[in-house]
Design a protein around this motif. Structure first.
Motif, PDB file in Angstrom:
ATOM      1  N   LYS A 102       0.849  -1.191   0.000  1.00 14.24           N
ATOM      2  CA  LYS A 102       0.000   0.000   0.000  1.00 14.24           C
ATOM      3  C   LYS A 102       0.880   1.236   0.000  1.00 14.24           C
ATOM      4  N   ALA A 103       0.653   2.139  -0.967  1.00 18.17           N
ATOM      5  CA  ALA A 103       1.447   3.364  -1.082  1.00 18.17           C
ATOM      6  C   ALA A 103       0.758   4.516  -0.364  1.00 18.17           C
ATOM      7  N   ASP A 104       1.559   5.484   0.084  1.00 19.21           N
ATOM      8  CA  ASP A 104       1.038   6.715   0.681  1.00 19.21           C
ATOM      9  C   ASP A 104       2.036   7.839   0.419  1.00 19.21           C
ATOM     10  N   TYR A 105       1.660   9.037   0.758  1.00 18.29           N
ATOM     11  CA  TYR A 105       2.518  10.218   0.599  1.00 18.29           C
ATOM     12  C   TYR A 105       3.126  10.277  -0.802  1.00 18.29           C
ATOM     13  N   GLY A 106       2.281  10.198  -1.794  1.00 13.70           N
ATOM     14  CA  GLY A 106       2.758  10.224  -3.169  1.00 13.70           C
ATOM     15  C   GLY A 106       2.101   9.107  -3.950  1.00 13.70           C
ATOM     16  N   PHE A 107       2.455   9.013  -5.218  1.00 16.09           N
ATOM     17  CA  PHE A 107       1.842   8.012  -6.081  1.00 16.09           C
ATOM     18  C   PHE A 107       2.834   6.895  -6.368  1.00 16.09           C
ATOM     19  N   GLU A 110       0.851   0.414  -7.101  1.00 18.03           N
ATOM     20  CA  GLU A 110       0.674  -0.602  -6.065  1.00 18.03           C
ATOM     21  C   GLU A 110       0.568  -2.001  -6.662  1.00 18.03           C
ATOM     22  N   SER A 111      -0.046  -2.117  -7.827  1.00 14.99           N
ATOM     23  CA  SER A 111      -0.212  -3.423  -8.452  1.00 14.99           C
ATOM     24  C   SER A 111       1.144  -4.025  -8.820  1.00 14.99           C
ATOM     25  N   ALA A 112       2.011  -3.215  -9.447  1.00 17.86           N
ATOM     26  CA  ALA A 112       3.336  -3.699  -9.841  1.00 17.86           C
ATOM     27  C   ALA A 112       4.186  -4.018  -8.615  1.00 17.86           C
TER      28      ALA A 112
END
Length: 277
Positions: A102-107, A110-112
């Motif tokens: 899970k990503a945060d603080y930016g883009f 997530e799938s890759a």
């Protein structure tokens, strides 16, 4: 010049490995009776960091752990290089939630990242596989300190080692474990003898230091006694392999064994006196 004849005895072992499926290696080790040599799976943090490296590369980038990274994850930081000073800008943060990234603080993709994370979690690093093989060699009375990446397996374990090596090679294309039969010439014997001497002196010194402190409990003393006896047995085995007396090494190992056994008996006696009072 005095010449001595040696029979072919055992083999020199070395290997070249690839990242290997964890489950496949685990099945091999457990199936052959070495479950305690199975390495731990890759940690979430290691897989997370390496998935970021694989997807985004590391040119002018670095990965920085947050506080409590197991829970809070890491950040990919862009480095803006300058002749005066570098600038550091967070690209994105990422952490592991269940089996996903899970990503945060930016883009971030997530799938890759998740796809790469799952691939990495399912595989062991070459270092982990190598350490597992060394652990098996040690259980097979092997000599693991000859030189970096080179090991010795005694004759009486050779057939079983070859079987395990073949199965590990089958776990992953590119795994190559070389087992070369050796004539126990004077050079090989000297290397094994020197390695054994260093090992015995080091282990005996540690055992004597441990039992002389008087701080070990009953279980710990008995464990040291077993280790000391195993050291005696190891010297006896290699005395037979090398066809040499190795009396000096036997004395060192027996000294450690005697001290450990005496400490166990003293502990038993003290426990008995305490019960009677």
């Amino acid at each position: 010049m005095i010449e001595k004849e040696y029979d072919i005895s055992g083999a020199i072992v070395f290997w070249s490995l690839q990242p290997t499926p964890y489950q496949a290696l685990r099945e091999v080790f457990e199936g052959m009776g070495y479950p305690d040599c199975v390495p731990n799976p890759r940690t979430d943090q290691s897989a997370l960091e390496n998935s970021i490296k694989a997807v985004y590369g590391m040119k002018n980038k670095t990965i920085v752990s947050r506080k409590q990274p197991k829970r809070n994850g890491v950040e990919l930081v862009n480095i803006e290089r300058s002749t005066q000073r570098n600038g550091y800008v967070t690209n994105f943060g990422a952490k592991v939630l269940g089996s996903r990234v899970k990503a945060d603080y930016g883009f971030a993709d997530e799938s890759a990242l998740t796809e790469e994370f799952l691939k990495l979690k399912a595989r062991l690093t070459t270092t982990a596989v190598g350490q597992a093989l060394v652990a098996v060699l040690e259980q097979m009375d092997g000599m693991t300190g000859l030189k970096p990446g080179v090991y010795y397996i005694p004759e009486h374990h050779l057939k079983r080692w070859k079987e395990l090596a073949e199965r590990v090679e089958g776990c992953q294309e590119g795994n190559k474990i070389t087992t070369a039969r050796v004539a126990m010439d004077e050079g090989t014997a000297r290397t094994i003898r020197d390695t054994l001497t260093h090992e015995v002196h080091e282990k005996a010194a540690k055992l004597l230091d441990d039992v002389s402190k008087g701080t070990l409990n009953d279980a710990q003393l008995q464990s040291r006694a077993r280790e000391a006896q195993a050291l005696v047995d190891r010297v006896t085995l290699y005395s037979s392999i090398l066809n040499e007396g190795l009396e000096g090494l036997k004395s060192v190992a027996q000294l450690a064994s005697g001290a450990a056994a005496a400490a166990v008996m003293q502990d038993f006696a003290a426990a008995g006196i305490g019960t009677c009072v």
